[in-house]
Design a protein around this motif. Structure first.
Motif, PDB file in Angstrom:
ATOM      1  N   LEU A 189       0.831  -1.204   0.000  1.00 34.67           N
ATOM      2  CA  LEU A 189       0.000   0.000   0.000  1.00 34.67           C
ATOM      3  C   LEU A 189       0.866   1.254   0.000  1.00 34.67           C
ATOM      4  O   LEU A 189       2.021   1.221   0.429  1.00 34.67           O
ATOM      5  CB  LEU A 189      -0.921  -0.002   1.223  1.00 34.67           C
ATOM      6  N   PRO A 190       0.314   2.384  -0.455  1.00 35.96           N
ATOM      7  CA  PRO A 190       1.071   3.641  -0.419  1.00 35.96           C
ATOM      8  C   PRO A 190       1.499   3.998   1.005  1.00 35.96           C
ATOM      9  O   PRO A 190       0.841   3.626   1.975  1.00 35.96           O
ATOM     10  CB  PRO A 190       0.051   4.663  -0.961  1.00 35.96           C
ATOM     11  N   LYS A 191       2.599   4.721   1.117  1.00 33.68           N
ATOM     12  CA  LYS A 191       3.139   5.066   2.437  1.00 33.68           C
ATOM     13  C   LYS A 191       2.184   5.942   3.244  1.00 33.68           C
ATOM     14  O   LYS A 191       2.297   6.017   4.471  1.00 33.68           O
ATOM     15  CB  LYS A 191       4.479   5.781   2.276  1.00 33.68           C
ATOM     16  N   CYS A 192       1.253   6.616   2.558  1.00 33.99           N
ATOM     17  CA  CYS A 192       0.304   7.482   3.263  1.00 33.99           C
ATOM     18  C   CYS A 192      -0.910   6.721   3.793  1.00 33.99           C
ATOM     19  O   CYS A 192      -1.797   7.319   4.408  1.00 33.99           O
ATOM     20  CB  CYS A 192      -0.162   8.615   2.350  1.00 33.99           C
ATOM     21  N   GLU A 193      -0.967   5.410   3.587  1.00 34.75           N
ATOM     22  CA  GLU A 193      -2.072   4.616   4.140  1.00 34.75           C
ATOM     23  C   GLU A 193      -1.817   4.401   5.624  1.00 34.75           C
ATOM     24  O   GLU A 193      -1.230   3.406   6.049  1.00 34.75           O
ATOM     25  CB  GLU A 193      -2.191   3.282   3.404  1.00 34.75           C
ATOM     26  N   ALA A 253       3.167   8.927  13.567  1.00 35.12           N
ATOM     27  CA  ALA A 253       3.150  10.250  14.202  1.00 35.12           C
ATOM     28  C   ALA A 253       3.385  11.354  13.172  1.00 35.12           C
ATOM     29  O   ALA A 253       2.757  12.419  13.222  1.00 35.12           O
ATOM     30  CB  ALA A 253       4.208  10.303  15.303  1.00 35.12           C
ATOM     31  N   LYS A 254       4.258  11.106  12.202  1.00 33.69           N
ATOM     32  CA  LYS A 254       4.526  12.097  11.159  1.00 33.69           C
ATOM     33  C   LYS A 254       3.299  12.300  10.269  1.00 33.69           C
ATOM     34  O   LYS A 254       3.003  13.428   9.857  1.00 33.69           O
ATOM     35  CB  LYS A 254       5.720  11.665  10.316  1.00 33.69           C
ATOM     36  N   LEU A 255       2.579  11.211   9.969  1.00 33.12           N
ATOM     37  CA  LEU A 255       1.375  11.345   9.152  1.00 33.12           C
ATOM     38  C   LEU A 255       0.300  12.136   9.883  1.00 33.12           C
ATOM     39  O   LEU A 255      -0.400  12.953   9.265  1.00 33.12           O
ATOM     40  CB  LEU A 255       0.849   9.944   8.781  1.00 33.12           C
ATOM     41  N   VAL A 256       0.178  11.915  11.177  1.00 35.52           N
ATOM     42  CA  VAL A 256      -0.788  12.692  11.967  1.00 35.52           C
ATOM     43  C   VAL A 256      -0.409  14.167  11.944  1.00 35.52           C
ATOM     44  O   VAL A 256      -1.256  15.045  11.761  1.00 35.52           O
ATOM     45  CB  VAL A 256      -0.850  12.168  13.413  1.00 35.52           C
ATOM     46  N   LYS A 273      -1.290  19.821   9.830  1.00 30.53           N
ATOM     47  CA  LYS A 273      -0.752  21.009   9.152  1.00 30.53           C
ATOM     48  C   LYS A 273      -1.385  21.234   7.785  1.00 30.53           C
ATOM     49  O   LYS A 273      -1.101  22.237   7.133  1.00 30.53           O
ATOM     50  CB  LYS A 273       0.758  20.864   8.991  1.00 30.53           C
ATOM     51  N   GLY A 274      -2.210  20.287   7.334  1.00 32.94           N
ATOM     52  CA  GLY A 274      -2.835  20.422   6.027  1.00 32.94           C
ATOM     53  C   GLY A 274      -1.908  20.100   4.879  1.00 32.94           C
ATOM     54  O   GLY A 274      -2.120  20.561   3.748  1.00 32.94           O
ATOM     55  N   VAL A 275      -0.866  19.301   5.149  1.00 33.31           N
ATOM     56  CA  VAL A 275       0.092  18.944   4.091  1.00 33.31           C
ATOM     57  C   VAL A 275       0.141  17.429   3.921  1.00 33.31           C
ATOM     58  O   VAL A 275       1.184  16.867   3.593  1.00 33.31           O
ATOM     59  CB  VAL A 275       1.496  19.500   4.416  1.00 33.31           C
ATOM     60  N   TYR A 276      -0.997  16.761   4.127  1.00 38.28           N
ATOM     61  CA  TYR A 276      -1.040  15.313   3.967  1.00 38.28           C
ATOM     62  C   TYR A 276      -0.745  14.968   2.502  1.00 38.28           C
ATOM     63  O   TYR A 276      -1.141  15.707   1.597  1.00 38.28           O
ATOM     64  CB  TYR A 276      -2.413  14.780   4.369  1.00 38.28           C
ATOM     65  N   PRO A 277      -0.056  13.864   2.251  1.00 43.84           N
ATOM     66  CA  PRO A 277       0.363  13.535   0.871  1.00 43.84           C
ATOM     67  C   PRO A 277      -0.771  13.424  -0.140  1.00 43.84           C
ATOM     68  O   PRO A 277      -0.558  13.648  -1.329  1.00 43.84           O
ATOM     69  CB  PRO A 277       1.071  12.179   1.039  1.00 43.84           C
ATOM     70  N   VAL A 278      -1.952  13.046   0.312  1.00 48.76           N
ATOM     71  CA  VAL A 278      -3.113  12.941  -0.583  1.00 48.76           C
ATOM     72  C   VAL A 278      -4.292  13.638   0.081  1.00 48.76           C
ATOM     73  O   VAL A 278      -4.300  13.830   1.300  1.00 48.76           O
ATOM     74  CB  VAL A 278      -3.470  11.462  -0.868  1.00 48.76           C
ATOM     75  N   PRO A 279      -5.315  14.031  -0.703  1.00 50.58           N
ATOM     76  CA  PRO A 279      -6.497  14.655  -0.088  1.00 50.58           C
ATOM     77  C   PRO A 279      -7.154  13.706   0.911  1.00 50.58           C
ATOM     78  O   PRO A 279      -7.302  12.511   0.636  1.00 50.58           O
ATOM     79  CB  PRO A 279      -7.417  14.927  -1.289  1.00 50.58           C
TER      80      PRO A 279
END
Length: 318
Positions: free
Chosen positions: A124-128, A170-173, A178-184
Motif C-alpha cells: 500500500l502507499p506510504k500514506c495509508e 506520528a509524522k502522518l498525523v 498542518k494540512g500537508v497530507y500527501p493525498v487529499p
C-alpha cells in the motif's frame, strides 16, 4: 454467461464511482450492481472488495464481512488484498466482531499476522496510515496492551521496524494537522485531525520502548509474561472501578425513586462519563485508547476513503 455479466457489472461500478461522476445516487446504484454481481458469482473476489469500500462509509460491520471474504478469495497478494487485510485487522482488534458476529479468521495468529501486515504495508502507499498503524501494533504486540491473539517473541529487527512505523504514524498525523497530507483526506480520515497530543506522545513512547528492547536483543518470553501480568492487573483494576460505579448508578436510581420531588439525586452517570468508564466501550474508543504505561494509544481509525473503487480481476480466484 454469468461470468460476462459479472465483468460488465464490475465495469459499470468503476464508471459510477469515478471521481468526476460520483454522487450519492451513483454510489447507491454501484452498491446495488455489486450485490447483483456477488449473487451471480459469489466466489469471485473483486466484487466483494469493491462493495466493502462502498459500505465502509455507512456500515463498518457489513463492510468487514466483505473485506474478510476478499482476503479468503485472493489468490495472490495485491493492493486489494492488502487493503482488505488492514481493514479486517482493525475490525477484530477493536472487537467489533463481538457485534458483527464474524469469527476470527484462520490467519489470526501471531506469525501469520506478522507476515500479512508486513506485506500489506509494503503493497500500500506510504500514506495509508491504517496500514502503518497495524504494522506497528503487530510488531510491537508484546508491549501493546490491546492485542487479541497469543503473542510470540519479537526479534530486535522486528522491534526496530515497529518503532519506525510508530514514528511514521506520528509524522502522518502531524502532516494531517498542518494540512500537508500527501493525498487529499476523505471524510473517513477526519479522525486523524482529532488525535490528541497525548496520543502522539504515546506513539513516540512506544517507539522508544521498542528501540530499548531491540538494543537489549529483542523481547523474550519473560518479558512477554511480565507484560501479560501487567495487562491483567490493569484490566482487573478497571473492572473493579466499573463495578463500583455501576453500584453508584444503581444507588442513585433508588435514591431518585424515593427522594422528595425537590431533592436532587446525585448524578453518578456523570462521573462515569468524566472518567471515561463505560460498561460497553465502543469499538473505536477501544481501538483509539490504550491502557497506559506500555499500553499505547493508537490513532483513532476511520474506515478508509471511498474513492474510485478498485476493479479488474487481477489475480482473482475463479
Amino acid at each position: 454467461m454469468s461470468g460476462q455479466k459479472y465483468k460488465a457489472l464490475c465495469a459499470e461500478v468503476g464508471q459510477l464511482t469515478a471521481s468526476h461522476s460520483r454522487t450519492i445516487d451513483s454510489m447507491q446504484k454501484a452498491e446495488e450492481k455489486l450485490r447483483e454481481a456477488i449473487a451471480l458469482c459469489p466466489n469471485r473476489r473483486d466484487a466483494h472488495g469493491m462493495i466493502a469500500q462502498l459500505m465502509v462509509a455507512h456500515s463498518a460491520d457489513g463492510a468487514a464481512k466483505h473485506y474478510l471474504r476478499t482476503v479468503e478469495l485472493s489468490v495472490g497478494r495485491d493492493e486489494m488484498w492488502a487493503k482488505s487485510v488492514v481493514m479486517t485487522f482493525d475490525h477484530f482488534l477493536s472487537k467489533r466482531h463481538e457485534v458483527s458476529g464474524l469469527a476470527p479468521p484462520a490467519w489470526w495468529t501471531d506469525e501469520t499476522l506478522k507476515s500479512y501486515l508486513s506485506n500489506a504495508k509494503e503493497l500500500l502507499p506510504k500514506c495509508e496510515w491504517r496500514a502503518v498503524r497495524a504494522h506497528a501494533i503487530v510488531l510491537s504486540a508484546p508491549v501493546y496492551a490491546w492485542v487479541t491473539w497469543e503473542v510470540g517473541a519479537r526479534t530486535a529487527d522486528e522491534l526496530l521496524a515497529a518503532a519506525d512505523s510508530f514514528q511514521a504514524l506520528a509524522k502522518l498525523v502531524a502532516a494531517a494537522r498542518k494540512g500537508v497530507y500527501p493525498v487529499p483526506l476523505g471524510v473517513e480520515d477526519m479522525p486523524l485531525l482529532e488525535i490528541s497530543d497525548s496520543d502522539m506522545k504515546c506513539y513516540i513512547a512506544l517507539a522508544l520502548q521498542c528501540r530499548r528492547l531491540a538494543s537489549e536483543g529483542g523481547c523474550t518470553a519473560d518479558e512477554q509474561r511480565k507484560q501479560l501480568q501487567l495487562r491483567e492487573r490493569r484490566r482487573e483494576q478497571k473492572r473493579a472501578e466499573l463495578f463500583a460505579l455501576k453500584a453508584k448508578v444503581q444507588a442513585a436510581k433508588v435514591h431518585a425513586e424515593t427522594a422528595m420531588p425537590c431533592e436532587e439525586a446525585p448524578d453518578a452517570s456523570a462521573e462515569i462519563r468524566e472518567r471515561g468508564l463505560r460498561p460497553s466501550p465502543s469499538p473505536d474508543t477501544q481501538l483509539a485508547k490504550g491502557d497506559g504505561g506500555t499500553a499505547g494509544n493508537t490513532a483513532e481509525g476511520g474506515e478508509g476513503r471511498v474513492g474510485k473503487v478498485e476493479g479488474g480481476e487481477g489475480r482473482v480466484g475463479k
